[in-house]
Scaffold this motif. Structure first.
Motif, PDB file in Angstrom:
ATOM      1  N   PRO A  60       0.846  -1.193   0.000  1.00 31.41           N
ATOM      2  CA  PRO A  60       0.000   0.000   0.000  1.00 31.41           C
ATOM      3  C   PRO A  60       0.882   1.244   0.000  1.00 31.41           C
ATOM      4  CG  PRO A  60       0.128  -0.917   2.193  1.00 31.41           C
ATOM      5  CD  PRO A  60       0.857  -1.862   1.303  1.00 31.41           C
ATOM      6  N   ASP A  61       0.307   2.360  -0.358  1.00 27.85           N
ATOM      7  CA  ASP A  61       1.073   3.609  -0.445  1.00 27.85           C
ATOM      8  C   ASP A  61       1.714   3.980   0.891  1.00 27.85           C
ATOM      9  OD1 ASP A  61      -1.154   5.275  -2.809  1.00 27.85           O
ATOM     10  OD2 ASP A  61       0.484   3.834  -3.100  1.00 27.85           O
ATOM     11  N   VAL A  63       3.360   2.322   2.972  1.00 27.28           N
ATOM     12  CA  VAL A  63       4.662   1.710   3.264  1.00 27.28           C
ATOM     13  C   VAL A  63       5.523   1.572   2.022  1.00 27.28           C
ATOM     14  CG1 VAL A  63       3.610   0.418   5.163  1.00 27.28           C
ATOM     15  CG2 VAL A  63       4.002  -0.720   2.961  1.00 27.28           C
ATOM     16  N   LYS A  64       4.990   1.887   0.864  1.00 24.97           N
ATOM     17  CA  LYS A  64       5.734   1.713  -0.386  1.00 24.97           C
ATOM     18  C   LYS A  64       7.023   2.527  -0.358  1.00 24.97           C
ATOM     19  CE  LYS A  64       3.103   1.239  -3.887  1.00 24.97           C
ATOM     20  NZ  LYS A  64       2.133   1.526  -4.971  1.00 24.97           N
ATOM     21  N   GLY A  65       8.108   1.892  -0.731  1.00 19.32           N
ATOM     22  CA  GLY A  65       9.410   2.546  -0.717  1.00 19.32           C
ATOM     23  C   GLY A  65      10.146   2.413   0.602  1.00 19.32           C
ATOM     24  N   ARG A  66       9.428   1.974   1.637  1.00 19.21           N
ATOM     25  CA  ARG A  66      10.063   1.806   2.966  1.00 19.21           C
ATOM     26  C   ARG A  66      10.110   0.336   3.391  1.00 19.21           C
ATOM     27  NH1 ARG A  66       7.747   3.718   7.375  1.00 19.21           N
ATOM     28  NH2 ARG A  66       5.590   3.608   6.574  1.00 19.21           N
ATOM     29  N   PHE A  67       9.105  -0.444   3.011  1.00 20.41           N
ATOM     30  CA  PHE A  67       9.026  -1.855   3.394  1.00 20.41           C
ATOM     31  C   PHE A  67       9.342  -2.728   2.184  1.00 20.41           C
ATOM     32  CE2 PHE A  67       5.768  -1.622   7.153  1.00 20.41           C
ATOM     33  CZ  PHE A  67       6.544  -0.638   7.737  1.00 20.41           C
ATOM     34  N   THR A  68       9.995  -3.861   2.441  1.00 22.67           N
ATOM     35  CA  THR A  68      10.298  -4.827   1.387  1.00 22.67           C
ATOM     36  C   THR A  68      10.023  -6.228   1.901  1.00 22.67           C
ATOM     37  OG1 THR A  68      12.056  -3.398   0.511  1.00 22.67           O
ATOM     38  CG2 THR A  68      12.035  -5.700  -0.193  1.00 22.67           C
ATOM     39  N   ILE A  69       9.179  -6.943   1.184  1.00 23.26           N
ATOM     40  CA  ILE A  69       8.902  -8.342   1.514  1.00 23.26           C
ATOM     41  C   ILE A  69       9.783  -9.228   0.644  1.00 23.26           C
ATOM     42  CG2 ILE A  69       6.977  -8.509  -0.134  1.00 23.26           C
ATOM     43  CD1 ILE A  69       5.583 -10.386   1.886  1.00 23.26           C
TER      44      ILE A  69
END
Length: 113
Positions: A60-61, A63-69
């Motif tokens: 989702p926006d 966390v995009k760019g901060r979280f990586t699965i």
């Protein structure tokens, strides 16, 4: 029966990083679309990251760019790398196959100075 155990949570300052782990037993994570979810106090549980069997990911926006699965098939484990953490990321984090109705214990993440 498949079980997924989350770990790696803790207390971190704003701007810090954490890596959460989700170890699977009784099943193979590479065969499922896996999701990381979180639930903050007084809020509904939300999906924060998803990885499908082909390795495609969605966020989702918020966390995009901060979280990586990511997924390590050899270790049968799914990870969530969280960077530039914010106080609003404070929540209990869970992982499970997206189709499953069962929730594990989760791991608490607290972002605070």
């Amino acid at each position: 029966q498949a079980q997924f155990v989350e770990s790696g949570g803790g207390l971190v300052q704003p701007g810090g990083s954490l890596r959460l782990s989700c170890a699977a037993s009784g099943s193979i994570v590479s065969t499922y679309t896996m999701g990381w979810y979180r639930q903050a106090p007084g809020k509904q549980r939300e999906l924060v990251a998803r990885i499908d069997t082909g390795g495609s990911t969605n966020y989702p926006d918020s966390v995009k760019g901060r979280f990586t699965i990511s997924r390590d098939n050899g270790k049968n484990t799914v990870y969530l790398q969280m960077n530039v953490l914010k106080p609003e990321d404070t929540a209990v984090y869970y992982c499970k196959p997206v189709w499953s109705l069962n929730w594990g214990q989760g791991t608490q993440v607290t972002v605070s100075s």
